[in-house]
Design a protein around this motif. Structure first.
Motif, mmCIF file in Angstrom:
data_model
loop_
_atom_site.group_PDB
_atom_site.id
_atom_site.type_symbol
_atom_site.label_atom_id
_atom_site.label_comp_id
_atom_site.label_asym_id
_atom_site.label_seq_id
_atom_site.Cartn_x
_atom_site.Cartn_y
_atom_site.Cartn_z
ATOM 1 N N THR A 1 0.838 -1.204 0.000
ATOM 2 C CA THR A 1 0.000 0.000 0.000
ATOM 3 C C THR A 1 0.871 1.252 0.000
ATOM 4 O O THR A 1 0.561 2.237 -0.678
ATOM 5 C CB THR A 1 -0.934 0.006 1.225
ATOM 6 O OG1 THR A 1 -1.719 -1.199 1.223
ATOM 7 C CG2 THR A 1 -1.869 1.200 1.195
ATOM 8 N N ALA A 2 1.973 1.219 0.740
ATOM 9 C CA ALA A 2 2.900 2.358 0.775
ATOM 10 C C ALA A 2 3.545 2.568 -0.595
ATOM 11 O O ALA A 2 3.711 3.708 -1.052
ATOM 12 C CB ALA A 2 3.967 2.129 1.833
ATOM 13 N N LYS A 3 3.889 1.476 -1.270
ATOM 14 C CA LYS A 3 4.465 1.588 -2.622
ATOM 15 C C LYS A 3 3.433 2.142 -3.600
ATOM 16 O O LYS A 3 3.768 2.947 -4.478
ATOM 17 C CB LYS A 3 4.960 0.224 -3.093
ATOM 18 C CG LYS A 3 6.208 -0.256 -2.381
ATOM 19 C CD LYS A 3 6.667 -1.605 -2.919
ATOM 20 C CE LYS A 3 7.921 -2.081 -2.192
ATOM 21 N NZ LYS A 3 8.382 -3.405 -2.697
ATOM 22 N N LEU A 4 2.186 1.708 -3.453
ATOM 23 C CA LEU A 4 1.112 2.221 -4.304
ATOM 24 C C LEU A 4 0.923 3.722 -4.073
ATOM 25 O O LEU A 4 0.681 4.482 -5.015
ATOM 26 C CB LEU A 4 -0.185 1.467 -4.021
ATOM 27 C CG LEU A 4 -1.394 1.820 -4.898
ATOM 28 C CD1 LEU A 4 -1.087 1.567 -6.365
ATOM 29 C CD2 LEU A 4 -2.613 1.012 -4.464
ATOM 30 N N ARG A 5 1.032 4.146 -2.824
ATOM 31 C CA ARG A 5 0.973 5.577 -2.493
ATOM 32 C C ARG A 5 2.072 6.347 -3.227
ATOM 33 O O ARG A 5 1.814 7.390 -3.837
ATOM 34 C CB ARG A 5 1.131 5.750 -0.991
ATOM 35 C CG ARG A 5 1.301 7.190 -0.501
ATOM 36 C CD ARG A 5 1.983 7.205 0.845
ATOM 37 N NE ARG A 5 3.297 6.588 0.788
ATOM 38 C CZ ARG A 5 3.965 6.150 1.850
ATOM 39 N NH1 ARG A 5 3.442 6.243 3.056
ATOM 40 N NH2 ARG A 5 5.162 5.589 1.707
ATOM 41 N N ASP A 6 3.280 5.815 -3.211
ATOM 42 C CA ASP A 6 4.413 6.478 -3.880
ATOM 43 C C ASP A 6 4.203 6.526 -5.396
ATOM 44 O O ASP A 6 4.496 7.540 -6.040
ATOM 45 C CB ASP A 6 5.714 5.741 -3.556
ATOM 46 C CG ASP A 6 6.056 5.803 -2.068
ATOM 47 O OD1 ASP A 6 5.534 6.706 -1.383
ATOM 48 O OD2 ASP A 6 6.832 4.960 -1.605
ATOM 49 N N LYS A 7 3.693 5.439 -5.966
ATOM 50 C CA LYS A 7 3.424 5.416 -7.412
ATOM 51 C C LYS A 7 2.304 6.389 -7.765
ATOM 52 O O LYS A 7 2.323 7.008 -8.834
ATOM 53 C CB LYS A 7 3.049 3.999 -7.856
ATOM 54 C CG LYS A 7 4.190 2.999 -7.759
ATOM 55 C CD LYS A 7 5.348 3.390 -8.656
ATOM 56 C CE LYS A 7 6.478 2.380 -8.574
ATOM 57 N NZ LYS A 7 7.650 2.789 -9.397
ATOM 58 N N GLY A 8 1.335 6.514 -6.871
ATOM 59 C CA GLY A 8 0.255 7.483 -7.089
ATOM 60 C C GLY A 8 0.783 8.903 -7.099
ATOM 61 O O GLY A 8 0.326 9.740 -7.884
ATOM 62 N N ASP A 9 1.747 9.192 -6.233
ATOM 63 C CA ASP A 9 2.373 10.521 -6.224
ATOM 64 C C ASP A 9 3.100 10.783 -7.537
ATOM 65 O O ASP A 9 3.027 11.880 -8.095
ATOM 66 C CB ASP A 9 3.360 10.628 -5.054
ATOM 67 C CG ASP A 9 2.655 10.799 -3.717
ATOM 68 O OD1 ASP A 9 1.523 11.319 -3.713
ATOM 69 O OD2 ASP A 9 3.236 10.413 -2.692
ATOM 70 N N GLU A 10 3.799 9.758 -8.041
ATOM 71 C CA GLU A 10 4.506 9.902 -9.315
ATOM 72 C C GLU A 10 3.521 10.159 -10.457
ATOM 73 O O GLU A 10 3.763 11.005 -11.332
ATOM 74 C CB GLU A 10 5.329 8.647 -9.609
ATOM 75 C CG GLU A 10 6.504 8.436 -8.665
ATOM 76 C CD GLU A 10 7.249 7.156 -8.965
ATOM 77 O OE1 GLU A 10 7.022 6.583 -10.051
ATOM 78 O OE2 GLU A 10 8.058 6.730 -8.122
#
Length: 292
Positions: free
Chosen positions: A44-53
């Motif tokens: 979920t944290a990685k998905l958050r980072d990808k969403g920011d990108e």
């Protein structure tokens, strides 16, 4: 008296075995849940980072798109919405880490403590067994020595009382262990579901908002803006070319030599344009035939 003590010891042994299995089961399954929830939280944290990108890429294009105004607006609004969703996802990650994974992880220590308490209870039972064996040996070796037999019996009675107390104590502690386990797991599961529900409810609201912005893209208006800009640039280029080729003399008195050169240039230009179109059509036909 000794028969009842032996029965108590057997009951105590069975209880210890049962409790040991319960602790091992909790330790095993809580460990698996902790690992799975931890992996889920990291994803979920990685998905958050990808969403920011993704938000940044939308915003980067929106900031430089000056012709398609409705597209620019949709890109920027969608980027802001995606960024807001990642803010809520970050809250989701933090709550999962502290209120779900963190709570489950505590059971590594809780099970260790329960196992140590069980070990102490087992040690007390072993002492009782040792005193019983000692009494039997004393009776066998010194059947006439009443004093030694009484001493051995006294020690066994004391060990029996301690074993009984240890048995009752471990029962109480395991009752609390089970009670806490159920209550904690219920709370953790509710926290997990509530966290996910809160995030997805907010995400649905924001995604709906983003969808509205995207639906408001006016394709025809944006295309018209592009066409107008294209015509304006073409006219501007024509004026620059005309100014460069112009003369202080009237066009009427331009020499025939200059006219011939001008016609020649236009003919060459038309030939180049024709060649480019034919090349494109040839490549296009070749691609179509290969695809077929």
């Amino acid at each position: 008296m000794f028969t009842s003590s032996h029965s108590l010891s057997k009951v105590h042994t069975n209880e210890i075995k049962f409790i040991q299995e319960r602790i091992s089961g909790v330790e095993k399954h809580f460990g698996h849940m902790c690992s799975a929830l931890g992996a889920y939280t990291r994803k979920t944290a990685k998905l958050r980072d990808k969403g920011d990108e993704l938000s940044k890429t939308f915003m980067a294009y929106g900031e430089v798109e000056h012709l398609n105004k409705s597209l620019r607006s949709a890109l920027c609004e969608t980027a802001d919405t995606l960024a807001a969703i990642q803010d809520y996802r970050n809250v989701e990650v933090e709550r999962l880490e502290s209120r779900v994974v963190g709570e489950i992880a505590l059971y590594g220590g809780i099970c260790k403590t329960a196992r140590e308490e069980l070990k102490q209870s087992f040690s007390t039972r072993q002492q009782e067994i040792s005193h019983r064996q000692n009494l039997e040996k004393t009776k066998s070796r010194y059947p006439q020595n009443r004093q030694q037999i009484v001493i051995a019996e006294t020690k066994l009675q004391k060990a029996n009382v301690e074993a009984r107390r240890a048995c009752e104590n471990i029962e109480e502690k395991m009752d609390l262990f089970e009670q806490r386990k159920v209550a904690d797991l219920k709370r953790v599961l509710k926290e997990f579901v509530q966290t996910e529900l809160a995030f997805h409810a907010k995400a649905l609201e924001l995604y709906t908002k983003a969808y509205t912005h995207i639906a408001n893209i006016e394709e025809e208006e944006d295309l018209e803006e592009f066409r107008n800009a294209l015509k304006g640039n073409a006219a501007a280029r024509a004026e620059v070319v005309g100014a460069g080729q112009g003369s202080s003399l009237s066009p009427v008195i331009t020499s025939s030599r200059e006219k011939k050169q001008s016609h020649k240039k236009r003919d060459m230009k038309k030939s180049l344009e024709k060649l480019q179109v034919e090349d494109y059509e040839e490549i296009n036909e070749s691609s179509s035939s290969e695809a077929g």
